[in-house]
Each structure stands twice: as structure tokens, then as C-alpha cells.
Design an enzyme around this catalytic site. Structure first.
Site, PDB file in Angstrom:
ATOM      1  N   LYS A  39       0.814  -1.179   0.000  1.00 47.68           N
ATOM      2  CA  LYS A  39       0.000   0.000   0.000  1.00 47.68           C
ATOM      3  C   LYS A  39       0.864   1.251   0.000  1.00 47.68           C
ATOM      4  CE  LYS A  39      -3.629  -2.480   2.288  1.00 47.68           C
ATOM      5  NZ  LYS A  39      -4.331  -2.779   3.490  1.00 47.68           N
ATOM      6  N   GLY A  40       2.142   1.083   0.192  1.00 48.81           N
ATOM      7  CA  GLY A  40       3.039   2.227   0.320  1.00 48.81           C
ATOM      8  C   GLY A  40       3.141   3.103  -0.911  1.00 48.81           C
ATOM      9  N   ASP A 100       7.232   3.712  -2.582  1.00 50.72           N
ATOM     10  CA  ASP A 100       7.638   4.945  -1.910  1.00 50.72           C
ATOM     11  C   ASP A 100       9.051   4.843  -1.359  1.00 50.72           C
ATOM     12  OD1 ASP A 100       6.795   3.098   0.014  1.00 50.72           O
ATOM     13  OD2 ASP A 100       5.886   4.605   1.316  1.00 50.72           O
ATOM     14  N   ASP A 103      13.911   0.036   0.782  1.00 53.51           N
ATOM     15  CA  ASP A 103      14.490  -0.247   2.098  1.00 53.51           C
ATOM     16  C   ASP A 103      15.498  -1.381   1.942  1.00 53.51           C
ATOM     17  OD1 ASP A 103      14.842  -0.074   4.845  1.00 53.51           O
ATOM     18  OD2 ASP A 103      12.975  -1.079   5.331  1.00 53.51           O
ATOM     19  N   LYS A 131      17.010   3.974   1.222  1.00 53.69           N
ATOM     20  CA  LYS A 131      17.737   3.899   2.494  1.00 53.69           C
ATOM     21  C   LYS A 131      18.958   3.002   2.287  1.00 53.69           C
ATOM     22  CE  LYS A 131      13.718   4.235   5.551  1.00 53.69           C
ATOM     23  NZ  LYS A 131      13.027   3.520   6.647  1.00 53.69           N
TER      24      LYS A 131
END
Length: 146
Positions: A39-40, A100, A103, A131
Site C-alpha cells: 500500500k506504500g 515509496d 528499504d 535507504k
């Protein structure tokens, strides 16, 4: 704990415009498919599609996937499961995976491999934020916002 703004709305809008310009050039005269990881990705997808439209890039389709991560305490590893697949045939198509945050990279890598198995012509990635200190895989998105 106070929330600290890392990137302003204006910076995000500007960067999305720059990436949309790059994608428009890379896919000039080609149709492609944007696939958001739910859902990000929902807000990033909406903003990115608007930025693409501003660049005159409108020849793309949109679909979504939903993934789940499962941690195993016995093996201390994390596995990813596809919960919802795309609703478009990917064979012979150019794909851009959108999320989005990049990671660990495991989700992007999982989707990249899956789409290539489905016969996608090409698979690239776009993450609004990366990140680097959290990356656990070799895969890297072609387009990174920040």
C-alpha cells in the site's frame, strides 16, 4: 518525539518532475506499465502519474501488486509472498515498479524476478526514497528520488 521533515513537498514535486522527464525520454514512443507495490506506493504513484502527464507522457497503463513479508524465527530470514498479482498481461511489456521507499530491496527484487518470469520485455524500478544503509540485495532501482 517530534517529527522532522526530511524532504519538503516542493522538493518532492521538483524531483518527481525530473524523474518524469527522464522516464519520458527513456520511453519515448513506447508504451509502458507502472506497477505500484501496495500500500506504500499509492501516493507516490498518483503524484508520479501527474508528473508524467505534465511531461506529455500519457502512453502507460497502471496496475498494482500486494506483497506480504513473513519472518521466520527458525531461520532468521524473511520471505515474501505475492498476495495480489497484476491484472495486466506482462509478456513483452516494459515495466516500471513503483514504491515509496527502497528499504532492504527484497520486495523490488522479488517483483523484478516475478515479472521477468512472466515474460516482461524490461523491468525497471522507481523509489521515491532509498535507504542505502538498509539494502540487503544487489538489485537497485534505475530511478531514485532521494
Amino acid at each position: 518525539m517530534e517529527n522532522k521533515v526530511l524532504v519538503t513537498r516542493e522538493q518532492i514535486a521538483k524531483r518527481l518532475g525530473e524523474i518524469a522527464k527522464e522516464v519520458s525520454a527513456d520511453y519515448k514512443d513506447k508504451q509502458f506499465i507502472l506497477v505500484g507495490i501496495l500500500k506504500g506506493s499509492i501516493f507516490t504513484m498518483a503524484d508520479f502519474m501527474r508528473a508524467l502527464h505534465k511531461m506529455g507522457c500519457t502512453d502507460f497503463k497502471v496496475s498494482f501488486v500486494t506483497l506480504r513479508s513473513y519472518s521466520s524465527t527458525q531461520t532468521s530470514s524473511e520471505s515474501i509472498k505475492l498476495v495480489q498479482d497484476v491484472d495486466i498481461d506482462l509478456a513483452g511489456q516494459d515495466i516500471i515498479i513503483v514504491d515509496d521507499i527502497f528499504d532492504t530491496g527484497k520486495s523490488f527484487q522479488f517483483i523484478d524476478k516475478l515479472f521477468r518470469k512472466k515474460g516482461a520485455k524490461s523491468v525497471e524500478g522507481f523509489a521515491l526514497l532509498a535507504k542505502p544503509d538498509r539494502h540487503q540485495v544487489i538489485y537497485r532501482p534505475k530511478y531514485i528520488g532521494f
